[in-house]
Design a protein around this motif. Structure first.
Motif, short mmCIF file in Angstrom:
data_model
loop_
_atom_site.label_atom_id
_atom_site.label_comp_id
_atom_site.label_asym_id
_atom_site.label_seq_id
_atom_site.Cartn_x
_atom_site.Cartn_y
_atom_site.Cartn_z
N THR A 73 26.79 33.40 21.82
CA THR A 73 27.91 32.73 22.48
C THR A 73 27.86 33.02 23.98
OG1 THR A 73 30.34 32.62 22.57
CG2 THR A 73 29.38 34.73 21.98
N LEU A 74 28.40 32.08 24.76
CA LEU A 74 28.53 32.27 26.20
C LEU A 74 30.02 32.26 26.55
CD1 LEU A 74 27.16 32.52 29.00
CD2 LEU A 74 27.27 30.01 29.14
N PRO A 75 30.63 33.43 26.65
CA PRO A 75 32.05 33.47 26.99
C PRO A 75 32.27 33.29 28.49
CG PRO A 75 31.23 35.70 26.68
CD PRO A 75 30.06 34.77 26.43
N THR A 76 33.48 32.90 28.84
CA THR A 76 33.91 32.92 30.24
C THR A 76 35.08 33.88 30.33
OG1 THR A 76 33.18 30.66 30.68
CG2 THR A 76 34.85 31.57 32.15
N LYS A 77 34.86 34.99 31.01
CA LYS A 77 35.86 36.05 31.10
C LYS A 77 36.65 35.92 32.40
CE LYS A 77 32.78 38.99 28.39
NZ LYS A 77 33.52 38.93 27.13
N ARG A 78 37.94 36.24 32.32
CA ARG A 78 38.81 36.13 33.49
C ARG A 78 39.06 37.48 34.13
NH1 ARG A 78 44.04 33.83 31.24
NH2 ARG A 78 43.23 34.64 29.26
N VAL A 79 39.04 37.49 35.46
CA VAL A 79 39.40 38.67 36.24
C VAL A 79 40.51 38.26 37.20
CG1 VAL A 79 38.62 40.39 37.92
CG2 VAL A 79 37.08 39.65 36.08
N TYR A 80 41.64 38.97 37.15
CA TYR A 80 42.74 38.67 38.07
C TYR A 80 42.74 39.71 39.19
CZ TYR A 80 44.54 35.25 34.78
OH TYR A 80 44.68 34.15 33.97
N GLY A 82 43.62 42.32 41.70
CA GLY A 82 44.72 43.27 41.80
C GLY A 82 45.32 43.68 40.48
N ALA A 83 44.97 43.00 39.39
CA ALA A 83 45.54 43.31 38.09
C ALA A 83 44.61 44.23 37.31
CB ALA A 83 45.78 42.02 37.31
N PRO A 84 45.14 44.92 36.30
CA PRO A 84 44.28 45.75 35.46
C PRO A 84 43.21 44.90 34.79
CG PRO A 84 46.62 46.20 35.03
CD PRO A 84 46.56 44.99 35.91
N PRO A 85 42.03 45.46 34.50
CA PRO A 85 40.97 44.68 33.84
C PRO A 85 41.42 44.14 32.49
CG PRO A 85 40.13 46.79 34.63
CD PRO A 85 41.61 46.84 34.78
N ARG A 86 40.98 42.94 32.16
CA ARG A 86 41.31 42.35 30.87
C ARG A 86 40.27 42.79 29.84
NH1 ARG A 86 44.68 38.17 30.58
NH2 ARG A 86 43.60 37.41 28.73
N GLY A 108 28.35 36.96 29.84
CA GLY A 108 29.11 35.74 30.02
C GLY A 108 29.43 35.42 31.46
N ASN A 109 30.05 34.25 31.65
CA ASN A 109 30.51 33.83 32.97
C ASN A 109 31.75 34.63 33.36
OD1 ASN A 109 28.54 31.76 32.77
ND2 ASN A 109 30.02 30.42 31.74
N THR A 110 32.02 34.66 34.65
CA THR A 110 33.22 35.34 35.15
C THR A 110 34.03 34.38 36.01
OG1 THR A 110 32.06 37.46 35.18
CG2 THR A 110 34.12 37.31 36.42
N LEU A 111 35.33 34.32 35.75
CA LEU A 111 36.26 33.52 36.53
C LEU A 111 37.20 34.49 37.23
CD1 LEU A 111 36.48 30.38 36.65
CD2 LEU A 111 38.39 30.56 35.05
N THR A 112 37.09 34.61 38.55
CA THR A 112 37.94 35.52 39.31
C THR A 112 39.09 34.72 39.93
OG1 THR A 112 36.06 36.96 39.79
CG2 THR A 112 38.01 37.21 41.18
N ILE A 113 40.32 35.09 39.56
CA ILE A 113 41.50 34.32 39.94
C ILE A 113 42.40 35.19 40.81
CG2 ILE A 113 43.53 33.09 39.04
CD1 ILE A 113 41.91 32.81 36.37
N ASP A 114 42.76 34.66 41.97
CA ASP A 114 43.73 35.32 42.85
C ASP A 114 45.06 34.60 42.69
OD1 ASP A 114 45.30 36.25 44.97
OD2 ASP A 114 43.55 36.67 46.21
N MET A 115 46.00 35.21 41.99
CA MET A 115 47.25 34.53 41.68
C MET A 115 48.16 34.40 42.90
SD MET A 115 48.14 35.92 37.85
CE MET A 115 49.48 34.75 37.64
N THR A 116 47.91 35.18 43.95
CA THR A 116 48.74 35.04 45.14
C THR A 116 48.27 33.90 46.03
OG1 THR A 116 47.42 36.77 46.21
CG2 THR A 116 49.48 37.45 45.16
N SER A 117 46.94 33.73 46.14
CA SER A 117 46.41 32.65 46.99
C SER A 117 46.08 31.39 46.19
CB SER A 117 45.15 33.12 47.72
OG SER A 117 44.07 33.27 46.81
N GLY A 118 45.89 31.56 44.87
CA GLY A 118 45.52 30.42 44.03
C GLY A 118 44.02 30.15 43.99
N SER A 119 43.23 30.99 44.66
CA SER A 119 41.79 30.74 44.70
C SER A 119 41.14 31.14 43.38
CB SER A 119 41.15 31.51 45.85
OG SER A 119 41.20 32.90 45.61
N VAL A 120 40.06 30.43 43.03
CA VAL A 120 39.32 30.69 41.79
C VAL A 120 37.83 30.69 42.14
CG1 VAL A 120 38.77 29.86 39.48
CG2 VAL A 120 41.09 29.57 40.38
#
Length: 395
Positions: A73-80, A82-86, A108-120
């Motif tokens: 499988t090829l997962p896509t993992k999210r990183v927020y 400033g937040a604790p690791p998921r 897997g792939n990594t999706l880094t999300i900045d919830m304050t700026s909205g950047s991905v």
């Protein structure tokens, strides 16, 4: 120990999948989707695109006597930021209806999300393999529930014995739509989200269209519900409309009517349950939007707060209290001509007494114990002989 030539490789095809409305063929394998291609083409929101590609309720289902199973499988993992690791997404192995193992896929792939700026930022990665071994050498029904919160491209299944698609068991299909709580946010694993637990207790086949942050009365979602075969349908409406501050009361009522009208075009007589929001103290009387509490990030926690002003209700801003009243009114009005339409106050699933015992850790989402509580309560109110879907009694 099996040698390589003992393994049988089976490509993942739609007949091995349950709970997906569409399967996209990618350069690696197949990507299950919970909204059809036509709906995805009409969407421009990145949050919904991410949510519908996370396979909540989707599982690989087959019959085999194999004692070992591998899944590439090829997962896509999210990183927020400033937040604790998921934690890595969990795959639940269910054998003959009983949880028999759990695993996660590395890489897997990594999706880094900045919830304050909205950047991905999207960073490609490599596939991983997960294994289940030591299974009984007898014919069995196997389900591998895919991570409810991690986009998952499926490449291949390998087993030490042949597999075959499992014919339907003749169970009723329950089609459910809701927000991140229905999607499974903060549940422990994919087979323990509250809809998955309720479906197991009720003996029904789940199709979960819980879409984190995206239960927004979108017409394309209503059409997906309309066009999906189902014996029982429920729609949980309200929380996302408030916490995105999407609309005022003037728009909300007609939007709900239109959503239900569309579903009824494809399911004129199917039992249809409208569920209002569970208790969420920050938004009971305070409008949205919700925002990340930046001070909590500094303390290593993730918490949300309501940004609206209670006085704005006078100008039509929505709160959960306002929405519950409006949904009860709409269902009562429509039920005069629709005998298969039902209403459930979400506080019957999680109310004030529950919030004292099982508070929402981040002010919005239930934890694993609360998912179990909600699932058991829903199964009791909906699937028992006296429940909405049992005898047709109104709640």
């Amino acid at each position: 120990m099996h040698t390589q030539h003992d393994w049988i490789t089976t490509p993942v095809t739609a007949d091995l999948l349950r709970g997906a409305l569409d399967v996209e063929h990618t350069g690696h394998g197949v990507l299950p989707h919970r909204l059809p291609a036509r709906a995805r083409a009409q969407n421009t929101d990145g949050q919904l695109a991410m949510a519908e590609s996370q396979p909540s309720g989707v599982r690989l289902v087959f019959r085999t006597r194999a004692t070992a199973i591998e899944l590439d499988t090829l997962p896509t993992k999210r990183v927020y930021v400033g937040a604790p690791p998921r934690p890595d997404g969990v795959y639940d192995l269910v054998v003959d209806g009983v949880l028999a193992g759990q695993a996660s896929a590395a890489g897997g792939n990594t999706l880094t999300i900045d919830m304050t700026s909205g950047s991905v930022e999207h960073r490609p990665g490599k596939p991983g393999t997960l294994r289940f071994t030591g299974l009984p050498d007898t014919p069995k029904d196997v389900e591998i529930w895919l991570p409810h919160n991690e986009t998952t491209e499926l490449i291949a299944v390998r087993t030490d014995g042949p597999i075959a698609p499992t014919p339907g068991r003749g169970r009723k299909v329950w089609l459910h739509h809701g927000s991140s709580i229905s999607h499974g946010s903060d549940a422990a694993s994919p087979s323990t989200t509250w809809p998955a637990l309720a479906a197991s207790l009720g003996g029904v086949e789940l199709i979960n269209l819980g879409l984190g942050g995206s239960a927004l009365l979108d017409p394309f979602t209503a059409r997906a519900l309309r066009d999906t075969p189902a014996d029982l349908i429920s729609v949980k409406i309200g929380l996302n409309v408030v916490n995105t501050d999407l609309m005022r009361l003037r728009a909300f009522g007609p939007a709900v009517h239109g959503f239900l009208d569309t579903i009824r075009e494809g399911h004129p007589d199917t039992p249809l349950l409208v569920v209002s929001p569970i208790l969420c103290p920050i938004h009971e009387d305070t409008p949205g939007p919700s925002a990340l509490d930046v001070t909590s990030l500094g303390a290593g926690r993730l918490r949300f707060k309501a940004m609206g002003d209670p006085a704005e209700r006078a100008s039509g801003k929505l709160t959960l209290g306002v929405i519950r009243d409006e949904l009860a009114r709409i269902v009562a009005q429509r039920a005069a001509e629709d005998p298969h339409l039902y209403h459930l106050d979400g506080r019957a699933l999680y109310g004030e007494a529950d919030a004292v015992r099982l508070p929402l850790p981040d002010e919005l989402h239930p934890d694993a114990a609360t998912h179990r509580h909600i699932g058991e309560r829903f199964a009791e109110l909906a699937f028992t002989a006296d429940g909405v879907f049992g005898s047709g009694a109104r709640v």
